[in-house]
Design a protein around this motif. Sequence first.
Motif, PDB file in Angstrom:
ATOM      1  N   GLU A 141       0.839  -1.209   0.000  1.00 44.94           N
ATOM      2  CA  GLU A 141       0.000   0.000   0.000  1.00 44.94           C
ATOM      3  C   GLU A 141       0.871   1.256   0.000  1.00 44.94           C
ATOM      4  O   GLU A 141       0.579   2.223  -0.706  1.00 44.94           O
ATOM      5  CB  GLU A 141      -0.935  -0.010   1.213  1.00 44.94           C
ATOM      6  N   GLU A 142       1.918   1.254   0.774  1.00 44.71           N
ATOM      7  CA  GLU A 142       2.817   2.420   0.808  1.00 44.71           C
ATOM      8  C   GLU A 142       3.498   2.626  -0.540  1.00 44.71           C
ATOM      9  O   GLU A 142       3.635   3.761  -1.010  1.00 44.71           O
ATOM     10  CB  GLU A 142       3.871   2.237   1.909  1.00 44.71           C
ATOM     11  N   ARG A 150       2.287   1.687  -3.426  1.00 45.11           N
ATOM     12  CA  ARG A 150       1.252   2.146  -4.355  1.00 45.11           C
ATOM     13  C   ARG A 150       0.994   3.637  -4.193  1.00 45.11           C
ATOM     14  O   ARG A 150       0.850   4.362  -5.176  1.00 45.11           O
ATOM     15  CB  ARG A 150      -0.043   1.358  -4.121  1.00 45.11           C
ATOM     16  N   THR A 151       0.947   4.113  -2.970  1.00 45.24           N
ATOM     17  CA  THR A 151       0.650   5.531  -2.751  1.00 45.24           C
ATOM     18  C   THR A 151       1.843   6.431  -3.044  1.00 45.24           C
ATOM     19  O   THR A 151       1.666   7.603  -3.338  1.00 45.24           O
ATOM     20  CB  THR A 151       0.167   5.781  -1.308  1.00 45.24           C
ATOM     21  N   GLU A 152       3.057   5.898  -3.002  1.00 42.32           N
ATOM     22  CA  GLU A 152       4.237   6.704  -3.336  1.00 42.32           C
ATOM     23  C   GLU A 152       4.266   7.041  -4.817  1.00 42.32           C
ATOM     24  O   GLU A 152       4.734   8.102  -5.205  1.00 42.32           O
ATOM     25  CB  GLU A 152       5.517   5.948  -2.975  1.00 42.32           C
ATOM     26  N   ASN A 153       3.837   6.153  -5.642  1.00 42.19           N
ATOM     27  CA  ASN A 153       3.903   6.340  -7.090  1.00 42.19           C
ATOM     28  C   ASN A 153       2.571   6.810  -7.670  1.00 42.19           C
ATOM     29  O   ASN A 153       2.261   6.551  -8.816  1.00 42.19           O
ATOM     30  CB  ASN A 153       4.333   5.016  -7.745  1.00 42.19           C
ATOM     31  N   ARG A 154       1.822   7.504  -6.867  1.00 40.81           N
ATOM     32  CA  ARG A 154       0.489   7.935  -7.286  1.00 40.81           C
ATOM     33  C   ARG A 154       0.589   9.058  -8.332  1.00 40.81           C
ATOM     34  O   ARG A 154       1.424   9.950  -8.241  1.00 40.81           O
ATOM     35  CB  ARG A 154      -0.270   8.450  -6.068  1.00 40.81           C
ATOM     36  N   TYR A 155      -0.273   8.992  -9.302  1.00 39.43           N
ATOM     37  CA  TYR A 155      -0.427  10.066 -10.278  1.00 39.43           C
ATOM     38  C   TYR A 155      -1.898  10.111 -10.694  1.00 39.43           C
ATOM     39  O   TYR A 155      -2.655   9.187 -10.427  1.00 39.43           O
ATOM     40  CB  TYR A 155       0.484   9.858 -11.501  1.00 39.43           C
ATOM     41  N   TYR A 156      -2.263  11.187 -11.333  1.00 32.96           N
ATOM     42  CA  TYR A 156      -3.669  11.382 -11.685  1.00 32.96           C
ATOM     43  C   TYR A 156      -3.776  11.782 -13.138  1.00 32.96           C
ATOM     44  O   TYR A 156      -3.046  12.664 -13.606  1.00 32.96           O
ATOM     45  CB  TYR A 156      -4.289  12.461 -10.789  1.00 32.96           C
ATOM     46  N   GLU A 182       4.156  15.818 -16.846  1.00 37.23           N
ATOM     47  CA  GLU A 182       4.485  14.542 -16.211  1.00 37.23           C
ATOM     48  C   GLU A 182       5.696  14.020 -16.824  1.00 37.23           C
ATOM     49  O   GLU A 182       6.554  13.685 -17.083  1.00 37.23           O
ATOM     50  CB  GLU A 182       3.351  13.538 -16.379  1.00 37.23           C
TER      51      GLU A 182
END
Length: 132
Positions: free
Chosen positions: A103-104, A106-112, A132
């Motif tokens: 989970e950590e 996954r959230t470190e490499n978050r983009y939108y 980006e």
Amino acid sequence: MKYSKYIDDFLTFLRDSRQDYNIAVAEEENTNNEILDIEHSLELDIHTYHEYAKLSKAIKAVKVRRRKAKDTRLALQHVVDWTEVNQPAIKSLERLLGVLRKEEERTENRYYNPRTEILREILGEKSTESEE
């Protein structure tokens, strides 16, 4: 600090405690044998005055090492016993650690990816894709 670090540190402590306990047990046994060797030499061999003094100092040094090993063994015995009794909980913590790490990561490499053109309209000609 990442939340997984707390669990990882605890599990590392448990593993290190087992290893340190085994080292302390071996050291205590080794120092007991060293003391026996010195005592048998004092009992059975003929030594000079200076050799008796050296052997006496050696016994003291070995007994200090033995006391340190014994203290470590006695303290860690409780941790080792707890670890053996609570293996299911430890396995559960290991699984939880894996979930937290995923989970950590996954959230470190978050983009939108924007769904509308609102950012382009607000910011002008800039496209969020080019940033980006």
